[in-house]
Design an enzyme around this catalytic site. Structure first.
Site, PDB file in Angstrom:
ATOM      1  N   ASP A   1       0.851  -1.186   0.000  1.00 56.24           N
ATOM      2  CA  ASP A   1       0.000   0.000   0.000  1.00 56.24           C
ATOM      3  C   ASP A   1       0.884   1.232   0.000  1.00 56.24           C
ATOM      4  OD1 ASP A   1      -2.408  -1.438   0.079  1.00 56.24           O
ATOM      5  OD2 ASP A   1      -2.445  -1.485   2.270  1.00 56.24           O
TER       6      ASP A   1
ATOM      7  N   ASP B   1      -6.984  -1.449  -4.635  1.00 58.97           N
ATOM      8  CA  ASP B   1      -8.046  -1.065  -3.706  1.00 58.97           C
ATOM      9  C   ASP B   1      -8.962  -0.018  -4.342  1.00 58.97           C
ATOM     10  OD1 ASP B   1      -6.864  -2.736  -1.798  1.00 58.97           O
ATOM     11  OD2 ASP B   1      -5.767  -1.089  -0.849  1.00 58.97           O
TER      12      ASP B   1
END
Length: 176
Positions: A122, A138
């Site tokens: 991330d 995401d």
């Protein structure tokens, strides 16, 4: 003619998914290669690229549950495949095909990380609201969910997805 159209739709689906997955994986590669030494500030106090690894799902829930995530992802992909297989080739269903492309790319993008790395990379961080750090895959899943909700509320009508439910046989059919 119908099989040819379905085949072309399948090829387009796969090419679009591959492109989106490649984009996701490339951004994660860049994050891994350039952000591990510290964050890169885009807008001071608002948004930055901030490398982190996530061994869970959204907001860090279900930490270290790789098998669970793989099972859920495979089930989701089977459901998407079934939907695409049963979906008529009509123009009316193009938006749903697009939504399924985006959703598939998001699911596979994070599944690739889990399979090969054991975690998800991330790097997108809205510091202003201290939102959990996330990635491009995401974003795909969230965009697909929003578009799916919008399409089901305002574009598709009751019965447009009746093709997904097998027709019920009558009792007369059982007696034959």
């Amino acid at each position: 003619m119908m099989k040819r159209k379905k085949g072309l739709q399948s090829v387009i689906f796969l090419i679009c998914c591959a492109f989106l997955i490649a984009l996701d994986q490339y951004t994660k590669y860049l994050a891994s290669a350039h952000l591990q030494t510290g964050p890169f500030v885009i807008l001071e106090g608002i948004f930055e690229f901030h490398y982190t690894i996530n061994r869970g799902a959204a907001f860090g829930i279900f930490q270290n549950q790789i098998v669970y995530f793989l099972i859920v992802t495979v089930l989701l992909l089977f459901l998407i495949g079934y939907t695409l297989w049963k979906m008529p080739s009509e123009k009316k269903y193009r938006p749903m095909r697009g939504i399924l492309i985006i959703l598939t790319a998001g699911a596979l993008g994070n599944m690739i990380d889990r399979l090969f790395l054991g975690y998800v990379i991330d790097f997108l961080y809205f510091k202003l609201i201290n939102f959990p750090i996330f990635n491009v895959a995401d974003c795909y899943v969230c965009i697909a969910a929003f578009l799916f909700f919008f399409a089901m509320m305002f574009y598709y009508k009751d019965g447009d997805f009746a093709f997904l439910i097998p027709a019920r046989r009558s009792r007369k059919d059982d007696c034959k």
